[in-house]
Design a protein around this motif. Structure first.
Motif, PDB file in Angstrom:
ATOM      1  N   SER B 266       5.774  -1.699  58.573  1.00 16.02           N
ATOM      2  CA  SER B 266       7.014  -1.386  59.498  1.00 16.02           C
ATOM      3  C   SER B 266       8.094  -1.040  57.915  1.00 16.02           C
ATOM      4  O   SER B 266       8.858   0.373  57.940  1.00 16.02           O
ATOM      5  CB  SER B 266       8.248  -2.448  60.251  1.00 16.02           C
ATOM      6  N   CYS B 267       7.249  -1.153  56.863  1.00 18.06           N
ATOM      7  CA  CYS B 267       7.402  -1.187  55.876  1.00 18.06           C
ATOM      8  C   CYS B 267       7.439   0.472  55.900  1.00 18.06           C
ATOM      9  O   CYS B 267       7.361   1.534  54.797  1.00 18.06           O
ATOM     10  CB  CYS B 267       7.743  -1.962  54.474  1.00 18.06           C
ATOM     11  N   GLU B 268       5.502   0.789  55.415  1.00 15.73           N
ATOM     12  CA  GLU B 268       5.350   1.944  55.644  1.00 15.73           C
ATOM     13  C   GLU B 268       5.793   2.906  56.241  1.00 15.73           C
ATOM     14  O   GLU B 268       5.939   4.061  55.632  1.00 15.73           O
ATOM     15  CB  GLU B 268       3.741   1.781  56.555  1.00 15.73           C
ATOM     16  N   LEU B 269       6.374   3.090  57.916  1.00 12.54           N
ATOM     17  CA  LEU B 269       6.844   3.426  58.282  1.00 12.54           C
ATOM     18  C   LEU B 269       8.071   3.962  57.861  1.00 12.54           C
ATOM     19  O   LEU B 269       8.636   4.924  58.293  1.00 12.54           O
ATOM     20  CB  LEU B 269       7.014   3.194  59.609  1.00 12.54           C
ATOM     21  N   ALA B 270       8.764   3.494  57.616  1.00 11.97           N
ATOM     22  CA  ALA B 270      10.403   3.738  56.212  1.00 11.97           C
ATOM     23  C   ALA B 270      10.132   4.256  55.170  1.00 11.97           C
ATOM     24  O   ALA B 270      11.146   4.806  55.247  1.00 11.97           O
ATOM     25  CB  ALA B 270      10.595   2.184  56.234  1.00 11.97           C
ATOM     26  N   ILE B 271       8.990   3.375  54.372  1.00 15.54           N
ATOM     27  CA  ILE B 271       8.494   5.200  53.549  1.00 15.54           C
ATOM     28  C   ILE B 271       8.533   6.551  53.977  1.00 15.54           C
ATOM     29  O   ILE B 271       8.305   7.258  53.278  1.00 15.54           O
ATOM     30  CB  ILE B 271       7.517   4.593  52.618  1.00 15.54           C
ATOM     31  N   GLY B 272       8.294   6.591  55.141  1.00 15.80           N
ATOM     32  CA  GLY B 272       7.610   7.804  55.928  1.00 15.80           C
ATOM     33  C   GLY B 272       6.104   8.192  55.766  1.00 15.80           C
ATOM     34  O   GLY B 272       5.364   7.874  54.790  1.00 15.80           O
ATOM     35  N   SER B 273       5.797   8.641  57.074  1.00 18.09           N
ATOM     36  CA  SER B 273       4.141   8.474  56.931  1.00 18.09           C
ATOM     37  C   SER B 273       3.192  10.347  56.268  1.00 18.09           C
ATOM     38  O   SER B 273       2.011   8.886  56.657  1.00 18.09           O
ATOM     39  CB  SER B 273       3.603   9.240  58.660  1.00 18.09           C
ATOM     40  N   SER B 274       4.021  10.842  55.554  1.00 15.74           N
ATOM     41  CA  SER B 274       3.465  11.635  54.329  1.00 15.74           C
ATOM     42  C   SER B 274       3.271  11.096  53.021  1.00 15.74           C
ATOM     43  O   SER B 274       2.570  11.308  52.603  1.00 15.74           O
ATOM     44  CB  SER B 274       4.341  12.437  54.374  1.00 15.74           C
ATOM     45  N   ILE B 275       3.492   9.555  52.709  1.00 16.75           N
ATOM     46  CA  ILE B 275       3.100   9.146  51.735  1.00 16.75           C
ATOM     47  C   ILE B 275       1.382   8.216  51.950  1.00 16.75           C
ATOM     48  O   ILE B 275       1.512   7.004  52.877  1.00 16.75           O
ATOM     49  CB  ILE B 275       4.285   8.147  51.403  1.00 16.75           C
ATOM     50  N   PRO B 276       1.226   8.249  50.705  1.00 10.29           N
ATOM     51  CA  PRO B 276      -0.529   7.709  50.674  1.00 10.29           C
ATOM     52  C   PRO B 276       0.112   5.742  50.787  1.00 10.29           C
ATOM     53  O   PRO B 276       0.440   5.322  49.376  1.00 10.29           O
ATOM     54  CB  PRO B 276      -0.914   8.126  50.095  1.00 10.29           C
ATOM     55  N   VAL B 277      -1.371   5.350  51.687  1.00  9.42           N
ATOM     56  CA  VAL B 277      -1.287   3.890  51.528  1.00  9.42           C
ATOM     57  C   VAL B 277      -2.366   2.764  50.972  1.00  9.42           C
ATOM     58  O   VAL B 277      -3.001   3.548  51.553  1.00  9.42           O
ATOM     59  CB  VAL B 277      -0.749   3.429  53.174  1.00  9.42           C
ATOM     60  N   VAL B 278      -1.627   2.346  49.870  1.00 11.16           N
ATOM     61  CA  VAL B 278      -3.212   2.186  49.259  1.00 11.16           C
ATOM     62  C   VAL B 278      -3.378   0.563  49.178  1.00 11.16           C
ATOM     63  O   VAL B 278      -2.267   0.119  49.185  1.00 11.16           O
ATOM     64  CB  VAL B 278      -2.761   2.559  47.112  1.00 11.16           C
ATOM     65  N   ARG B 279      -4.579  -0.157  49.230  1.00 11.83           N
ATOM     66  CA  ARG B 279      -4.192  -1.520  49.856  1.00 11.83           C
ATOM     67  C   ARG B 279      -5.178  -2.033  48.731  1.00 11.83           C
ATOM     68  O   ARG B 279      -6.643  -1.644  48.093  1.00 11.83           O
ATOM     69  CB  ARG B 279      -4.808  -2.064  51.211  1.00 11.83           C
ATOM     70  N   PHE B 280      -5.141  -3.470  48.397  1.00  7.24           N
ATOM     71  CA  PHE B 280      -6.242  -3.566  47.185  1.00  7.24           C
ATOM     72  C   PHE B 280      -6.843  -4.880  47.306  1.00  7.24           C
ATOM     73  O   PHE B 280      -7.473  -5.840  46.422  1.00  7.24           O
ATOM     74  CB  PHE B 280      -5.377  -4.136  45.680  1.00  7.24           C
TER      75      PHE B 280
END
Lengths: 396, 342
Positions: B266-280
């Motif tokens: 839900s936070c990924e969607l809130a920031i916008g789908s065009s923003i790359p998501v990095v996990r660690f």
């Protein structure tokens, strides 16, 4: 810069479950140190303790906590925090606001359940223990956060015996820096096999009621308790009863030894000095010191040395640990409340069981109740790991 | 406030020569940190240190040996947990007989900040924040206030936690860990539980913009069990601090626990789908102060302007990284947002 004021206080110790009861015991030199009834340890019968005279079950019942997942530490914290919140008249909306912060301090946390934690730490397979998330030293703060639905920043300090003094310092700084509008800050610890055995192994537990600053002192007594303050900026507290101002705070590490203070009391000296600097006060403006005064060989002599160095001739001082025992992470907040009620009533409370001053320093605490003009009171808390914190409370 | 130096001890090659391409595998659901050799610590002291203290000294001491800091501010949920339970075991096993105090003294969470000050004779401000998944965030907030109060100062700020066999046991019984999971397929799991991790990341922080590794623009930390409220606060955080989401990276604390995936999504969607998501967390495992690793990773991304492909959740075409937004949550209760920029 805004003044930070205290608008609510809450406390529970071996000498009372309200601020008024605590004050009454202090005025009448009634100690809470004696034989423990509820704490279960090999040392229960051998050593005196500052135990709160209520079973964990009764504490839970009186607070209306029905499930069995709250530890004694959680319940003591809730008792004191609830009083402070009611005292400051914080509404549900106040509590859930993003700008209301909750800052605790504790050393024992849920480890009052020593046996349960032992069983769970060493258990194989499945456990039905209700306490799996209760052991950490921050569990009691989270318990309060959930109970009151506190909406802003949440934190717990563990700087050993200065934990809740640092919680109050941090809370005041959050307000000054505009990171919160209301702060509930304090601390809690309950009697635990863990700390009793730890201090016993260090051989600093007295087998008699403790004698802070006495040349023949034999060590400390462990106690338990909780205290919380509600802090606000002066401009946000108009119309409210204001107990005192949090005028100054100072923190230093003694950088000497993990479990004792340097001979010259460098850390204590620096924490007191820094508190004066933040308060904008000179040493002679302090009217009274609520000393750390644990009654250990090391603390009382080094704290005296630091006071002599800072003040030349120190003001009146006393240690209320002769009433409550050493409540560890809660001590800073409990003694903050005592400093605040001293200012409120313009009176100081005697140190108990003192007869003769330490030869090297020659300092004597006050030993009789007296009324006195008080403008500024300093409260000291020093802990293992070298953590020293001093707070200054002032009459408004 | 600006980050100037940092050292990161983790289960991966992050200390000294950094190599984020090759990933060390987890074993039995744990990722253990690689410890450096400690210089400048008296042998008697070293022998008594728990792994948490050794990691804290290993990451902190090199940073403050040469540079004087005006405060040592540590976030650690557990400090020396292994010592704590060793002492606890002694209490029960010896029925409260006469015990040696060494484990007791080492078990206090403030041992890390205390030992750092002791070794360097640093008598300045010294604090240990222990509030689980918000311990490191509070250390950062403490530093931020310290810099507002005294602008010409600098601070050592760090986050440290160790896996002890005992806290692992308790957390596993509570359902937080699944020892059958591994870091190779952490994010494909649809079951609850994650892998355990540990590490220490330390930073020297001051107000000097020149030659800084990154600037911390905002930190928000709170507790909530209500996912809608978390999402609302995240949106509010974005609108308050982040006017431009071009050239932005989102670092997510996603940890393979199916219960928490919806919150991260839900936070990924809130920031916008065009923003790359990095996990660690396939590099670190889960631990309360893992956001300190995430902050180190953000600095790494800003410095290198790229990260290896395994970090990215989706395909992306990001060629410039100007800012990084971190969202981490711990055990579904504690949440933090941090905004870092160049």
């Amino acid at each position: 810069m805004s003044r930070i004021v205290v608008t609510g206080i809450g406390i529970i110790t071996a000498i009372g479950e309200t601020a008024d009861e605590n004050r009454d015991s202090l005025i009448h030199a009634k100690t809470g140190i004696g034989k423990a009834r509820f704490f279960n340890s090999r040392y229960t019968g051998q050593l005196p303790f500052g135990e709160i005279n209520q079973s964990t079950e009764l504490l839970a019942e009186k607070l209306g906590i029905e499930n069995n997942i709250a530890t004694r530490t959680d319940l003591l914290a809730l008792h004191a925090a609830k009083q402070a919140i009611i005292d400051a008249n914080l509404s549900k909306e106040d509590l859930s606001g993003n700008d209301t912060a909750l800052i605790g301090g504790s050393t024992v946390g849920g480890m009052c359940l020593t046996d349960e934690m032992y069983a769970d730490a060493n258990a194989a397979g499945i456990s039905n223990s209700p306490y799996l998330t209760s052991y950490s030293n921050s569990a009691n703060t989270s318990f309060l956060q959930r109970y009151f639905n506190v909406g802003g920043l949440v934190n717990t300090f563990n700087t050993a015996c200065s934990s809740s003094a640092n919680a109050i310092m941090y809370g005041a700084r959050l307000l000054k820096n505009g990171l919160a509008k209301k702060v509930i800050a304090g601390g809690v610890d309950s009697l635990s096999k863990y700390t009793v055995n730890g201090f016993n192994a260090l051989m600093i537990l007295a087998d008699e009621p403790c004698r802070p600053f006495d040349s023949e002192r034999k060590g400390l007594n462990l106690g338990e308790g909780a205290a919380f303050l509600v802090l606000e900026r002066e401009e946000d507290a108009s119309g409210k009863r204001v107990y005192a101002e949090v005028r100054g705070y100072g923190n230093s590490n003694d950088a000497f030894h993990p479990s004792s203070t340097s001979v010259e009391g460098e850390g204590p000296y620096l924490s007191m000095k820094r508190a004066l600097e933040v308060a904008g006060l000179s040493p002679e403006e302090i009217n009274f010191v609520n000393a750390h005064g644990t009654a250990t060989e090391n603390n009382d002599e080094t704290e005296s040395a630091a006071m002599l160095r800072l003040f030349g001739t120190p003001p009146d001082f006393a240690s209320t640990k002769s009433y409550t025992g050493h409540t560890l992470g809660a001590a800073g907040a409990i003694e903050a409340v005592y400093s605040i009620i001293s200012l409120q009533h313009q009176e100081v409370y005697p140190s108990l069981h003192f007869t003769q001053a330490i030869t090297a320093t020659g300092l004597s605490p006050i030993t009789t109740y007296k009324q006195k003009n008080l403008q500024h009171i300093m409260s000291n808390s020093f802990g293992f790991g070298g953590n020293c914190t001093s707070l200054i409370f002032s009459k408004m | 406030m600006y980050i100037h130096q940092h050292i990161c001890i983790s289960p991966q090659q992050t200390n000294g020569v950094v190599d984020l391409e090759a990933i060390h595998p987890s074993s039995a659901g744990k990722l253990l940190a690689l410890e450096p050799k400690l210089g400048g610590v008296p042998p008697g002291m070293l022998r008594r240190m728990s792994k948490a203290v050794r990691m804290g000294i290993g990451a902190g001491l090199p940073l403050i040996k040469e540079v004087n800091v005006d405060g040592i501010i540590i976030g650690t949920a557990n400090g020396g947990m292994e010592d704590c339970i060793q002492f606890l075991n002694q209490i029960i096993d010896y029925e409260e007989g006469l015990l040696t105090p060494a484990n007791f003294v080492q078990s206090t969470p403030n041992a890390i900040a205390g030992q750092l000050s002791l070794i360097t004779k640093n008598r300045a401000y010294n604090a240990t924040h222990v509030h689980n998944g918000l311990a490191f965030e509070n250390a950062l907030i403490d530093a931020k206030m310290s810099l507002a109060e005294k602008p010409d100062t600098q601070y050592l700020v760090g986050g440290i936690d160790e896996i002890s066999s005992y806290n692992y046991n308790i957390d596993q019984l509570a359902g937080w860990y699944d020892s059958t999971k591994s870091n190779e397929d952490l994010y494909t799991s649809t079951a609850p539980g994650t892998i355990a991790g540990e590490g220490a990341a330390m930073f020297v922080i001051n107000n000097n913009a020149a030659a800084a590794l990154g600037r911390i623009d905002a930190i928000e930390a709170f507790q909530s069990m209500d996912q809608e409220q978390v999402e609302a606060r995240f949106k509010n955080f974005l609108s308050t601090y982040n006017t431009d989401i071009n050239h932005t990276l989102f670092i997510s604390g996603e940890n393979g626990d199916s219960r928490f995936l919806p919150g991260y999504t839900s936070c990924e969607l809130a920031i916008g789908s065009s923003i790359p998501v990095v996990r660690f967390k396939h590099l670190t495992g889960e631990y309360p102060t893992s956001s300190s690793f995430a902050l180190w990773l953000a600095c790494q991304a800003l410095a290198e302007q790229s990260l290896p492909a395994h970090f990215y959740k989706n395909e992306h075409n990001l060629t410039q990284i100007d800012r990084v937004i971190l969202y981490n949550q711990y055990q579904g209760l504690q949440h933090s947002f941090i905004l870092v920029s160049r």
